[in-house]
Structures are given as C-alpha cells and as structure tokens.
Design a protein around this motif. Structure first.
Motif, PDB file in Angstrom:
ATOM      1  N   ALA A  44       0.841  -1.207   0.000  1.00 40.54           N
ATOM      2  CA  ALA A  44       0.000   0.000   0.000  1.00 40.54           C
ATOM      3  C   ALA A  44       0.871   1.251   0.000  1.00 40.54           C
ATOM      4  N   PRO A  45       0.358   2.368  -0.517  1.00 40.97           N
ATOM      5  CA  PRO A  45       1.134   3.618  -0.584  1.00 40.97           C
ATOM      6  C   PRO A  45       1.165   4.356   0.761  1.00 40.97           C
ATOM      7  N   THR A  46       1.711   3.683   1.790  1.00 41.91           N
ATOM      8  CA  THR A  46       1.817   4.305   3.101  1.00 41.91           C
ATOM      9  C   THR A  46       2.988   5.291   3.129  1.00 41.91           C
ATOM     10  N   ASP A  91       4.229   2.321   9.749  1.00 39.27           N
ATOM     11  CA  ASP A  91       3.903   0.915   9.526  1.00 39.27           C
ATOM     12  C   ASP A  91       3.389   0.730   8.101  1.00 39.27           C
ATOM     13  N   GLY A  92       3.783  -0.382   7.478  1.00 42.31           N
ATOM     14  CA  GLY A  92       3.315  -0.690   6.141  1.00 42.31           C
ATOM     15  C   GLY A  92       1.986  -1.419   6.167  1.00 42.31           C
ATOM     16  N   TYR A  93       1.401  -1.542   4.983  1.00 35.39           N
ATOM     17  CA  TYR A  93       0.097  -2.203   4.882  1.00 35.39           C
ATOM     18  C   TYR A  93       0.033  -2.988   3.585  1.00 35.39           C
ATOM     19  N   GLY A  94      -0.578  -4.173   3.655  1.00 34.57           N
ATOM     20  CA  GLY A  94      -0.752  -5.003   2.473  1.00 34.57           C
ATOM     21  C   GLY A  94      -2.221  -5.124   2.127  1.00 34.57           C
ATOM     22  N   TYR A  95      -2.658  -6.342   1.861  1.00 40.10           N
ATOM     23  CA  TYR A  95      -4.076  -6.591   1.610  1.00 40.10           C
ATOM     24  C   TYR A  95      -4.727  -6.967   2.934  1.00 40.10           C
TER      25      TYR A  95
END
Length: 387
Positions: free
Chosen positions: A314-316, A321-325
């Motif tokens: 995700a475009p964090t 913190d990062g994010y996926g699905y």
C-alpha cells in the motif's frame, strides 16, 4: 376544571401507554443502542469484549464436523522480566505464544477464560483477506484490477465508483470517512449505531459520495473499505461471507468452538471487525498463515496469496507501519514479520523467520496514545527473541 383535569389525565395515560408499547416494540434496538454507548466504559469493557453476542445481532460460523486440531504444549518459555507489568499496563485479557507449532506460554487475565470468544475488531480484516485469496484462486473473482462496481453495482454513483478491488484491499480508495473512534459523531461510530438499531451497512456504505483523493493515490485507514471487499465477495459468489468463511477458512482449522460474526439488521456480517473466536482459535489461524496457508496437510489458502497479501504494497508514508491486503507490516521490520491488528489492543503477530505466532487480546482504553503500538510490537519481538 374537573373536566379539564380528566382530559389531561387521559392524555397523560395515553402517552404513557404509547411509550410503554414503543418500549416493548423497540426493546431489542434500545438494548443494543445502550450496549454501544456503554461498550467501552471502564467497568464494562472487559466483560463486553468476551460476550458481544449478549447485546448484538450475530450469525454463527460453525467449526465443522472434523476433529479439534491439536495445539501441543512445548517447554514453558521464559518471558522478558517486565512482561507482567506490560500485561497490566495494556489491560491484556489473554496472551498466547507459539514457537515451532507448540504453545510456549498461555494465560488469561481479568477474570476471562480460555473458552471466551473474544471480539477480533480489525483482526477480522485479515481473515477476510484470507477468504478473498481463496476465492480469487478459485476464479470467482477475476482480477484485483477489476472495479468494485463490477461485483457491487449498488455502489455505482457513490464515492467507490471508479475504485478497484486492489484499492479497497490496501485502504487506498480515497473515500472520505472519519475513523476517529473517540468522536461519538464520527462515521465509524455512526456505523456502530446503525448496527445497534438494525440498519443496513450496504446502504450506509453506498451513502458516501466524497473523496479526499483519487483511488490508489493515497493510503488512509478507512475501515468501510473492508465492507466493500465483503460486498464484492457476496456479489461475485451469490453467497454470504459468513457461510464462505466458515466453509473455506474456519472448518479446515479444526477449531475448538464455533465462531460468530456480529451482523447488521439484514444479517450481513460486520466483516471489518465483528469476528469472535477463542484465543486458541486465533492462534490456529495464525499458525496456518505462518505455514504459508498449509494446515494439517491441507493447503487452506494459496501460498502465493499469503506472500502477496502480507507484503507492504500500500502507498503508506515513509517511516510508518506498512500495509498489504488487510495485513500490517511493522515499521522497521523484515519481510517475514507481519500482523493482524485491532482496536483496544488486539494483535495476531506472526514472524515466519522465527516460526513464532503471538496472540494478544486486550481491553486497553489507552491503545491510541503515542508510542503504545510501537511498545507492543517491541514486546512481541523481545518475546520472540527469547524463545
């Protein structure tokens, strides 16, 4: 005057009778609304989080007919010296630590029990991600690039018109939605009242018409995006998320108990936060994810979906913190480390490199304060390091 008094008395009696009739007719709705308003109160929050079915509409997720899958116990772990203080400070209700598929630590706090089915809050999003991966692999959904309106045409003309499935899976829809759970007038709390009063989440979702950015351009945590994922699943399959999750995710895990979803007035699952399971059953799901979708010799979820969904795509913003699905990636972590995370201190922490799964449930009313999430992740890492 006596006639006027009799007339006023009759009016008052009629009003009292009408109020009594309305009170009986709407008793369940009033009870649920009161439950929402007192859900997070200091004196009730612990009990509420273990007994959400006492106040809200629910739908069962049967565990299936198979045997309970074992969770063998390993050598008791020595946890960091300050673990007890952390447990108290974060108002933990349970903590379960697994290493190499064995339980190394398990305990329950504040009067809760191992058989309590605990509210997941947003850990439920990661379960929905797993189900989505199965359906994508089966061909029920063609592509993450498909517009959500292909499967959920009721969103045509809403703020979601033009958003792709990938956009809602990564919380990059651009839809304007107030997520402040501390503000009683926020969109997330309005949604809670809709559930309490038997309204429909589909109509609520379609009512949003404003965007703060183009789809895919900006990441912002918008829980209602996950309801759109559920709409896509229902539109693509013609089946309920409850039925699908029970069949394709819950049953293969050999859970100890049936799970349940909170639902709206139409029986639609509250997929963005309404799952309720035991701590051990959360651990079974986590162990399956750790093993790249394999559990007891069955490939429950495609391995490539586990890898894709847990990657921080995700475009964090940098340094966050990062994010996926619908999975989180802790800032400063490694590719093997990711987690499901829910409000008030719910965590499903997974480190594939260390072969560790940690489940923490809590009733932490301070969970949004600066640094608390980072401190929790640091504790999980220290626990994993010491196993």
């Amino acid at each position: 005057m006596r006639t006027l008094g009799k007339w006023l008395g009759r009016i008052l009696l009629s009003l009292l009778l009408a109020a009594a009739v309305i009170g009986v007719w709407k008793r369940e709705e009033i009870t649920r609304l009161w439950a929402v308003n007192s859900l997070f109160s200091e004196e009730r929050i612990v009990g509420n989080f273990s007994h959400m079915d006492a106040a809200f509409l629910t739908a069962p997720l049967p565990r299936g007919d198979g045997p309970v899958s074992p969770l063998p116990e390993g050598e008791p772990a020595r946890l960091p010296d300050d673990t007890e203080g952390w447990i108290k400070a974060r108002t933990l209700t349970s903590l379960l630590v697994m290493k190499d598929g064995t339980i190394r630590y398990e305990d329950y706090f504040l009067g809760t029990r191992p058989d309590d089915r605990r509210i997941s809050w947003s850990i439920a999003k990661s379960y929905l991600s797993a189900l989505f991966g199965v359906l994508l692999d089966e061909g029920a959904i063609e592509s993450l690039g498909d517009p959500v309106t292909r499967y959920a045409p009721e969103l045509t003309g809403s703020a979601y018109d033009g958003a792709s499935i990938r956009n809602v899976l990564t919380m990059a829809s651009g839809v304007t939605f107030d997520e402040d759970i501390m503000d009683p007038n926020s969109d997330i709390n309005r949604m809670g009242r809709i559930i309490a009063l038997g309204g429909t989440l589909d109509d609520f979702t379609a009512s949003f018409v404003e965007r703060f950015s183009a789809p895919g351009a900006v990441w912002k945590y918008v829980s209602i995006d996950t309801h759109v994922v559920g709409l896509v699943i229902r539109g693509a399959t013609g089946r309920s998320v409850t039925e699908l999750l029970a069949e394709k995710i819950i049953a293969p895990l050999g859970q100890e108990q049936d799970a349940y979803y909170l639902t709206d007035g139409a029986g639609v699952a509250f997929v963005l936060g309404g799952l309720n399971l035991t701590t051990r059953d959360y651990a079974r799901f986590g162990q399956m994810i750790l093993q790249n979708g394999d559990y007891n010799g069955q490939q429950v979820i495609p391995a490539d979906w586990v890898a894709a969904s847990t990657a921080p795509t995700a475009p964090t913003a940098p340094g966050k913190d990062g994010y996926g699905y619908l999975w989180w990636s802790p800032e400063g972590g490694v590719a093997s480390e990711f987690m499901g995370r829910g409000a008030y201190g719910q965590y499903l922490y997974i480190d594939q490199a260390r072969n560790v799964v940690i489940v923490a449930t809590a009733a932490d009313r301070t969970f949004r304060e600066d640094g608390i999430n980072d401190d929790n992740i640091a504790m999980f890492r220290r626990i994993a390091d010491g196993l």
